[in-house]
Motif scaffolding. Structure first.
Motif, PDB file in Angstrom:
ATOM      1  N   GLN A   2      -6.261  -6.522   2.667  1.00  0.00           N
ATOM      2  CA  GLN A   2      -5.290  -6.312   3.728  1.00  0.00           C
ATOM      3  C   GLN A   2      -4.899  -7.617   4.419  1.00  0.00           C
ATOM      4  O   GLN A   2      -3.786  -7.739   4.952  1.00  0.00           O
ATOM      5  CB  GLN A   2      -5.834  -5.319   4.757  1.00  0.00           C
TER       6      GLN A   2
ATOM      7  N   ARG B 247       1.838   0.621   4.468  1.00  0.00           N
ATOM      8  CA  ARG B 247       0.738   1.578   4.332  1.00  0.00           C
ATOM      9  C   ARG B 247       1.220   3.015   4.571  1.00  0.00           C
ATOM     10  O   ARG B 247       0.767   3.939   3.892  1.00  0.00           O
ATOM     11  CB  ARG B 247      -0.388   1.233   5.325  1.00  0.00           C
ATOM     12  N   ARG B 248       2.135   3.184   5.509  1.00  0.00           N
ATOM     13  CA  ARG B 248       2.589   4.529   5.862  1.00  0.00           C
ATOM     14  C   ARG B 248       3.596   5.084   4.852  1.00  0.00           C
ATOM     15  O   ARG B 248       3.486   6.226   4.411  1.00  0.00           O
ATOM     16  CB  ARG B 248       3.216   4.514   7.257  1.00  0.00           C
TER      17      ARG B 248
ATOM     18  N   GLN C 144      -5.854  -2.359  -0.045  1.00  0.00           N
ATOM     19  CA  GLN C 144      -6.435  -1.636   1.090  1.00  0.00           C
ATOM     20  C   GLN C 144      -7.832  -2.137   1.455  1.00  0.00           C
ATOM     21  O   GLN C 144      -8.362  -1.756   2.494  1.00  0.00           O
ATOM     22  CB  GLN C 144      -6.518  -0.130   0.761  1.00  0.00           C
TER      23      GLN C 144
END
Length: 390
Positions: free
Chosen positions: A333, A80-81, A201
């Motif tokens: 997710q 995600r980052r 997401q």
């Protein structure tokens, strides 16, 4: 042009983008698997020549799955980052650097941290790729697509040991092939990066630990599949040497085993679509157990070749069927967390299986290998039967 006329064109374009993304994902992991399929037997052959005991060879092999275990919980947050594509490219480069270090220092204790790093850098690429693939695969075609994925990736593993027959197991040539393959993975991801989907997401973030509560039997099936692959790649060279089998025959049998992986996964995927993933998973567990029982009898005969082919297909089929069920039960997710949990359990299967089997072989001889594998597949079959009757 009316909106109605635009719909077929949009659908066709979407299918092409989806197909290109799936092809890029599968190609990336296939090349990566080839490099890993080369390293396991290569390092075992080198340690065997150095006179290292089988238990220590198994412990060395366990460092790679230990890297899987440690890295798995942080993969969802990292993806995600950093972004899935960037993380995959970075891991490909770092895996190549790790293998370069292994080639430079051929000493069992120095290999321990390097093999750990190799597993830690390999793991995110598998998790990201499988999440991408499950996210873009239509539900009605999940069995055959995931079967195709497993088949092609297994083909990559099969090419690895086969490469040793051409490059040998001494000096830099086999290592250079693996290093080049790792770097090629990053180039493939870079080439198709614009067509790759974003990491899912939707839904609430699910922890890897929560997946153990939600799908324990599914994770145990992955554990068994990992045990089969890791144990055989790490210790079959020792088993064959105990029976005076030459290195070329051992490598060829390992290639035959992984070729069975590659050839049969699409068949198992279609069976899952027709009869359900759970009954097909039980079939694979029972067939894996049968292979363990037949190995000591068939090893010295020509029957070992078809046995290894079928055995390879059904044992890796445990993972393919588990992956199909993961796509059926998880989305968003939670799908990332599920894939990360698969990777963690795959690491647990490798780290527990190789040293335990190596120790069993030291205590009771080479028959400790099929006995250990038979115990794993037998327990899984019992659990699946109990679950089906509950």
């Amino acid at each position: 042009m009316t909106d109605e006329r635009l719909l077929p064109l949009a659908a066709t374009t979407g299918d092409r983008v989806r197909s290109a993304a799936m092809a890029g994902i599968i190609a990336t992991v296939t090349v990566f698997a080839m490099a890993q399929g080369l390293t396991y037997p290569l390092l075992s052959f080198i340690l065997e020549r150095q006179g290292v005991i089988s238990g220590l060879i198994g412990l060395s092999a366990a460092m790679t799955p230990l890297g899987f275990i440690v890295s798995a919980p942080v993969i969802p947050a990292l993806s995600r980052r950093i972004g899935g594509g960037r993380l995959a490219i970075l891991c490909s480069i770092l895996a190549a650097v790790s293998l370069t270090g292994i080639a430079s220092i051929q000493q069992v204790w120095a290999w321990m941290p390097l093999r750990f790093l190799l597993g830690a850098f390999a793991n995110p690429l598998y998790v990201i790729s499988e999440t991408w693939l499950l996210a873009v695969t239509p539900a009605r075609r999940r069995g055959r697509i995931m079967g195709l994925y497993s088949s092609v990736v297994s083909g990559g593993f099969a090419i690895g040991p086969l490469t040793l027959g051409l490059a040998g197991t001494e000096g830099w040539p086999p290592f250079l092939i693996g290093i080049a393959a790792f770097l090629l993975c990053g180039l493939i991801v870079l080439a198709v990066s614009r067509r790759l989907p974003d990491m899912p997401q939707e839904g609430e973030a699910t922890s890897v630990a929560a997946v153990f509560v939600l799908a324990p039997l599914l994770l145990f099936a992955v554990f068994v599949a990992a045990g089969f692959e890791q144990i055989l790649l790490a210790l079959f060279a020792v088993y064959g040497a105990a029976l005076d089998s030459p290195e070329q025959r051992i490598a060829a049998l390992m290639t035959c085993f992984i070729a069975g992986n590659a050839a049969l996964q699409i068949v198992l995927g279609r069976l899952a679509e027709q009869f359900g993933s759970r009954p097909t998973l039980l079939l694979c567990a029972l067939a894996s157990l049968a292979g363990c029982l037949l190995l000591p009898v068939a090893f010295g005969t020509w029957l070992v070749w078809p046995l290894f082919f079928l055995w390879g297909g059904v044992s890796f089929g445990l993972y393919t069927l588990s992956l199909i069920q993961l796509g059926e039960r998880f989305t968003g997710q939670s799908l990332i967390a599920g894939n990360a949990a698969f990777a963690l359990v795959w690491g647990l299967g490798g780290i527990a299986g190789s040293p335990a089997t190596g120790l069993a072989m030291q205590m009771i001889g080479h028959h400790g290998l099929p006995l250990s594998l038979g115990l794993l597949s037998g327990v899984l079959a019992v659990f699946l039967v109990v679950r089906r009757q509950a």
